[in-house]
Every structure is written in structure tokens, then in C-alpha cells.
Design a protein around this motif. Structure first.
Motif, short mmCIF file in Angstrom:
data_model
loop_
_atom_site.label_atom_id
_atom_site.label_comp_id
_atom_site.label_asym_id
_atom_site.label_seq_id
_atom_site.Cartn_x
_atom_site.Cartn_y
_atom_site.Cartn_z
N TYR A 46 -14.09 -8.11 30.52
CA TYR A 46 -15.08 -7.12 30.95
C TYR A 46 -14.39 -5.82 31.38
N ILE A 47 -13.32 -5.93 32.13
CA ILE A 47 -12.62 -4.75 32.64
C ILE A 47 -11.91 -4.00 31.52
N SER A 48 -11.43 -4.70 30.52
CA SER A 48 -10.64 -4.06 29.47
C SER A 48 -11.49 -3.41 28.37
N ILE A 49 -12.80 -3.48 28.44
CA ILE A 49 -13.66 -2.82 27.46
C ILE A 49 -13.55 -1.31 27.69
N PRO A 50 -13.21 -0.56 26.64
CA PRO A 50 -13.07 0.89 26.83
C PRO A 50 -14.41 1.56 27.09
N ALA A 51 -14.36 2.65 27.83
CA ALA A 51 -15.58 3.42 28.11
C ALA A 51 -16.02 4.15 26.85
N THR A 52 -17.30 4.45 26.75
CA THR A 52 -17.83 5.17 25.60
C THR A 52 -17.38 6.62 25.65
N ASP A 53 -16.82 7.10 24.55
CA ASP A 53 -16.42 8.50 24.45
C ASP A 53 -17.56 9.25 23.75
N TYR A 54 -18.41 9.88 24.54
CA TYR A 54 -19.59 10.53 24.00
C TYR A 54 -19.24 11.75 23.15
N SER A 55 -18.08 12.34 23.37
CA SER A 55 -17.71 13.51 22.57
C SER A 55 -17.44 13.13 21.12
N LEU A 56 -17.15 11.86 20.85
CA LEU A 56 -16.93 11.38 19.49
C LEU A 56 -18.19 10.77 18.88
N SER A 57 -19.23 10.58 19.69
CA SER A 57 -20.48 9.98 19.20
C SER A 57 -21.24 10.93 18.30
N LYS A 58 -22.00 10.35 17.38
CA LYS A 58 -22.86 11.17 16.53
C LYS A 58 -24.07 11.63 17.33
N SER A 59 -24.56 12.78 16.96
CA SER A 59 -25.73 13.34 17.62
C SER A 59 -26.98 12.56 17.20
N GLU A 60 -27.85 12.26 18.18
CA GLU A 60 -29.09 11.55 17.87
C GLU A 60 -30.11 12.46 17.20
N LYS A 61 -30.07 13.75 17.55
CA LYS A 61 -31.03 14.68 16.98
C LYS A 61 -30.48 16.09 17.06
N HIS A 62 -30.82 16.90 16.07
CA HIS A 62 -30.46 18.31 16.06
C HIS A 62 -31.70 19.13 16.41
N PHE A 63 -31.53 20.08 17.33
CA PHE A 63 -32.61 20.97 17.71
C PHE A 63 -32.23 22.39 17.29
N ASP A 64 -33.11 23.06 16.58
CA ASP A 64 -32.85 24.42 16.10
C ASP A 64 -33.03 25.47 17.18
N SER A 65 -33.60 25.08 18.31
CA SER A 65 -33.76 26.02 19.42
C SER A 65 -33.88 25.24 20.72
N LYS A 94 -28.58 10.71 26.17
CA LYS A 94 -28.30 10.64 24.73
C LYS A 94 -27.58 11.91 24.28
N VAL A 95 -26.89 11.78 23.15
CA VAL A 95 -26.13 12.89 22.59
C VAL A 95 -27.02 13.66 21.61
N VAL A 96 -27.12 14.97 21.82
CA VAL A 96 -27.92 15.85 20.96
C VAL A 96 -27.12 17.11 20.67
N ASP A 97 -27.51 17.82 19.61
CA ASP A 97 -26.92 19.14 19.41
C ASP A 97 -28.03 20.17 19.36
N ILE A 98 -27.75 21.32 19.98
CA ILE A 98 -28.76 22.36 20.19
C ILE A 98 -28.19 23.71 19.76
N LYS A 99 -29.02 24.46 19.08
CA LYS A 99 -28.65 25.82 18.67
C LYS A 99 -29.26 26.79 19.67
N GLY A 100 -28.47 27.75 20.11
CA GLY A 100 -28.99 28.72 21.06
C GLY A 100 -28.05 29.90 21.22
#
Length: 129
Positions: free
Chosen positions: A25-44, A58-64
Motif C-alpha cells: 500500500y505504501i509503495s504505490i506511487p502517487a498519481t502524476d496529474y501533469s502526465l494525465s490526459k485531459s478529460e475535456k477541452h474547453f474553448d473558453s 479532474k484534469v481539463v484543458d482550457i483556452k483563455g
């Protein structure tokens, strides 16, 4: 005497099993969210505001449009459209970002804070796309 040996045998096996499970349990690595795929793209950012509660944690990408770039030690805080705060480590910032640039940025949405009047939407584990 036989009962004592049997007791210690069961005790040893129990401690061994608990120890192995704890190590796994202790040796399970933590989730690296910066390497995760985006769940949804938002244009604005306006598009994200309509459904933000569905994407907490959740991981998303946003344009702004960048309204502020603030550097504190090795961390950059990039504010999009005066409401969205993205925190990036300086190692994640590959290119220069200036005010009024239109960018797409990916990050893990950590939540909405109505009391923070200037940047109510906060993101961590961010990277430029």
C-alpha cells in the motif's frame, strides 16, 4: 505447549501478512496529474464556468487570455480571464507567457472558492499545451 506454538505460528503469519500488505500500500506511487490526459477541452473559460462542478479533481484543458503572470520563487501563477488561477512549476514553463497571450493550459481543477474574489477557480499540476 502445542497450543503456545500454534498461537505464535498464527501470530507470526498475521504479522507477516499485515506487513506485506502495508508495504504494498505504501509503495504505490502517487498519481502524476501533469502526465494525465485531459478529460475535456474547453474553448473558453465561459464554457467551463457552466459545468465546473462536474470537473472537481479532474484534469481539463482550457483556452483563455492571460491577464496576469505572477512569479513566486520557482512557481508561476498564470491568471486566465481574471478568474482562473493556474500554478506551474518553473520547469513546466517551456516558453515565455506574457499578458494578453491566448494560451491553452492543462491542469487539475482543485475547486471553486467564492470567497476568493480575484481567482475563484484554482488549478494545480498545470502545463502549457
Amino acid at each position: 505447549m502445542k497450543k503456545i506454538v500454534e498461537f505464535f505460528h498464527k501470530l507470526f503469519l498475521s504479522v507477516l501478512i499485515v506487513g506485506i500488505l502495508s508495504f504494498l500500500y505504501i509503495s504505490i506511487p502517487a498519481t502524476d496529474y501533469s502526465l494525465s490526459k485531459s478529460e475535456k477541452h474547453f474553448d473558453s473559460t465561459e464554457e467551463f464556468v457552466l459545468v465546473y462542478s462536474d470537473y472537481i479533481g479532474k484534469v481539463v484543458d482550457i483556452k483563455g487570455e492571460v491577464t496576469l503572470v505572477d512569479r513566486q520563487d520557482s512557481v508561476y501563477n498564470i491568471i486566465l480571464d481574471s478568474e482562473f488561477c493556474f500554478s506551474l512549476d518553473s520547469s513546466e514553463l517551456e516558453k515565455s507567457v506574457e499578458e494578453n497571450d491566448v494560451i491553452i493550459i492543462k491542469g487539475r481543477f482543485t475547486g471553486f472558492d467564492a470567497e476568493n474574489l480575484f481567482e475563484p477557480y484554482s488549478f494545480t499540476y498545470c502545463s502549457l499545451q
